[in-house]
Design an enzyme around this catalytic site. Structure first.
Site, mmCIF file in Angstrom:
data_model
loop_
_atom_site.group_PDB
_atom_site.id
_atom_site.type_symbol
_atom_site.label_atom_id
_atom_site.label_comp_id
_atom_site.label_asym_id
_atom_site.label_seq_id
_atom_site.Cartn_x
_atom_site.Cartn_y
_atom_site.Cartn_z
ATOM 1 C CG ASP A 74 -1.835 1.186 1.213
ATOM 2 O OD1 ASP A 74 -1.410 2.288 0.819
ATOM 3 O OD2 ASP A 74 -3.011 1.015 1.548
ATOM 4 C CG HIS A 75 1.285 4.335 -3.146
ATOM 5 N ND1 HIS A 75 0.045 3.993 -3.590
ATOM 6 C CD2 HIS A 75 1.342 5.687 -3.230
ATOM 7 C CE1 HIS A 75 -0.623 5.078 -3.936
ATOM 8 N NE2 HIS A 75 0.148 6.127 -3.726
ATOM 9 C CG HIS A 127 -4.330 4.408 -0.628
ATOM 10 N ND1 HIS A 127 -3.377 3.430 -0.629
ATOM 11 C CD2 HIS A 127 -4.563 4.690 -1.932
ATOM 12 C CE1 HIS A 127 -3.046 3.133 -1.884
ATOM 13 N NE2 HIS A 127 -3.758 3.882 -2.691
#
Ligand code: NDP
Ligand code: BG6
Length: 488
Positions: free
Chosen positions: A176-177, A239
């Site tokens: 999950d960046h 996010h």
């Protein structure tokens, strides 16, 4: 910590993620001397390319000078293998190429596989790696899995089950960046590296919490993907929930990956999934219509490429959640995300309660605002604490004053999330990656919402013009609680 010798194999290396994120991240890591000398990247995909044309593709997208030293170092370590995703012959060819590079660069049989393809081929790739035996080696083998991780609880569980047939959980890195963003990691330091916030970080002092991830862009040419996703799957389940867990979690006993992820998991498990009849009271969905952004007209979602003219996919979500535990009982967490909102901004607001007793005269008391801590994740990354101060001069006037810190003032460039995440995966640190149980707990919360929406498609889409802060119902969600969105 040193990065061990290894071969990074990127599936889908002809694609957007490689060009926009992974390529630049590798170059930055090379610039900083963070990659090991015994290192190679093997791109893989159906697109016909040889090593040289792959190198040229990346050179073009990075817009880098051929004489750039870090680039020359990296360029000679880039290779390409053409093939299909998972079929026997392709996997055999891939295996041969891997062995060849392993010997050439003395990589100690350490292998990092990166699934940078659309999720449709994740299953075939995992099966292909398992059946060809590429999931095993005399060194270590790890796999990075891009989002979206499943499209509901069942599919996420199935993907986990499949991954475990080929890899140990400690070898699986679910990206999950947002977790790689500096400002998101700074949440941990802010909370647990300072004594002043933690005693206040609970229902006794916090009135409510807001998390807004607003984007000004539309969906561009990602219509095909977005039609099957929507904002809930694309942004909220990953996010926004990751931000929520970092804000709400208990102090972990250490910074070890599992210690941190145990606490994040507890937060997700403390959120009770909605019953179907509760969804509409707590969750608002929206879809953008035509509007104006920065003075120019932009089309409605339904007029974007690859989008159905009667699409019921949501491009906006706002919701009210409660974390049922001793720390947070009764404190609403308001989450909001959307495309084509007026500006790109990701912010967390911790709204503290008003002072318990008004010491000042009535006219001053009216000016007094409760403290507000704003954590600006992007852009203009920083932290702003609103405190009340006396206006200079006679009398007792007060006003709000920000105590602020902006990363820009440090004068250093903020590294991209993918730099950090790639390096952590290469080093085997899973702290910033999602564990299987975390992913499933997140899907448990959103799956009832998805199911309810599927059963009752929105009758009023599009319900907000591009360039506005979403549907009126999102404003009402907070107005109902005598509150308003603080990011505007
Ligand atoms: P692309 O659509 O650019 O696909 C990457 C490559 O995958 C393609 O070049 C193609 O290579 C191969 N591919 C395999 N199967 C398919 C298929 N069914 N349709 C299209 N391409 C296919 O995707 P992205 O690079 O944008 O994304 C890759 C992954 O990363 C996705 O899971 C995405 O959700 C995730 N991601 C992407 C971000 C981004 O900024 N792009 C940000 C965050 C996550 P070939 O034809 O050579 O086999
Ligand atoms: C991606 C979503 O995961 O995150 C995109 O698929 C979204 O729809 C993007 O635009 C936002 O990331 P960032 O880092 O630009 O906030």
């Amino acid at each position: 910590m040193l990065t061990p010798p290894q071969l990074l194999t990127i599936f889908g290396a002809s694609g957007d993620l490689m060009r926009r994120k992974l390529g630049p991240a590798l170059l930055q890591l090379a610039r900083q001397g963070l990659l090991p000398d015994r290192f190679a990247v093997l791109g893989f995909g159906r697109t016909r390319m040889d090593d040289e044309s792959f190198r040229n593709l990346i050179t073009d997208t990075l817009q880098v000078s051929p004489t750039d030293e870090a680039w020359r170092w990296l360029r000679e370590r880039l290779f390409y293998c053409q093939g299909g995703y998972g079929d026997e012959a392709s996997m055999r060819r891939l295996g041969e190429r891997i062995n060849e590079l392993d010997a050439l660069w003395r990589l100690e049989s350490n292998r990092l596989f990166y699934l940078a393809t659309p999720p449709e081929v994740f299953d075939d790739l995992v099966i292909g790696l398992r059946e060809s035996g590429l999931n095993k080696s005399s060194g270590w083998v790890r796999i990075v899995v891009e989002k979206p991780f499943g499209h509901d609880l069942d599919s996420a569980r199935q993907l986990n089950q499949l991954l475990w047939t080929a890899f140990d959980e400690h070898a699986i890195f679910r990206i999950d960046h947002y977790l790689g963003k500096e400002t998101v990691q700074n949440l941990l330091v802010l909370r647990f590296g300072n004594t002043i916030f933690e005693p206040l970080w609970n229902y006794r002092f916090v009135d409510h919490i807001q998390i807004t991830v607003a984007e000004s862009e539309g969906i561009g040419n990602r219509g095909q993907y977005y039609e099957t996703a929507g904002a809930l799957r694309d942004m909220v389940v990953n996010h926004l929930f990751q931000l929520l867990t970092l804000i709400a979690m208990e102090p972990p006993i250490s910074l070890d990956a599992d210690a941190v992820r145990d606490e994040k998991l507890r937060v997700l498990r403390s959120i009770r999934p909605f019953e179907p009849e509760e969804v509409d009271d707590h969750v608002v969905r929206g879809q953008y219509g035509a509007g104006t952004m920065g003075g120019r007209p932009v089309p409605a979602y339904r007029d974007e490429p690859y989008v159905a003219p009667d699409s019921t996919t949501e491009t906006f979500v706002a919701m009210r959640l409660f974390v049922h535990n001793w720390r947070w009982e009764g404190v609403p967490f308001y989450l909001r995300t959307g495309k084509r909102l007026p500006r790109r901004v990701t912010e967390v607001h911790i709204q503290f309660r008003p002072v318990p007793f008004l010491l000042f005269p009535p006219e001053t008391a009216g000016q007094l605002k409760p403290n507000l801590l704003t954590i600006r994740i992007q852009p203009d990354e920083g932290i702003i604490l609103r405190v009340e101060t006396k206006v200079l001069g006679m009398g007792m006037q007060v006003r709000s004053t920000p105590l602020d810190f902006y990363y820009a003032d440090l004068g250093t460039k903020i590294p991209d999330a993918y730099e950090r995440l790639l390096l952590d995966a290469m080093r085997g640190d899973q702290t910033l990656f999602m564990r299987a149980d975390e992913v499933e707990a997140a899907w448990e919360i959103v799956t009832p919402i998805l199911r309810h929406w599927k059963n009752s498609p929105a009758p009023d889409f599009p319900n907000y013009p591009a360039g506005t802060w979403g549907p009126e119902a999102a404003t009402q969600l907070l107005a109902h609680d005598n509150r308003r969105w603080l990011t505007e």
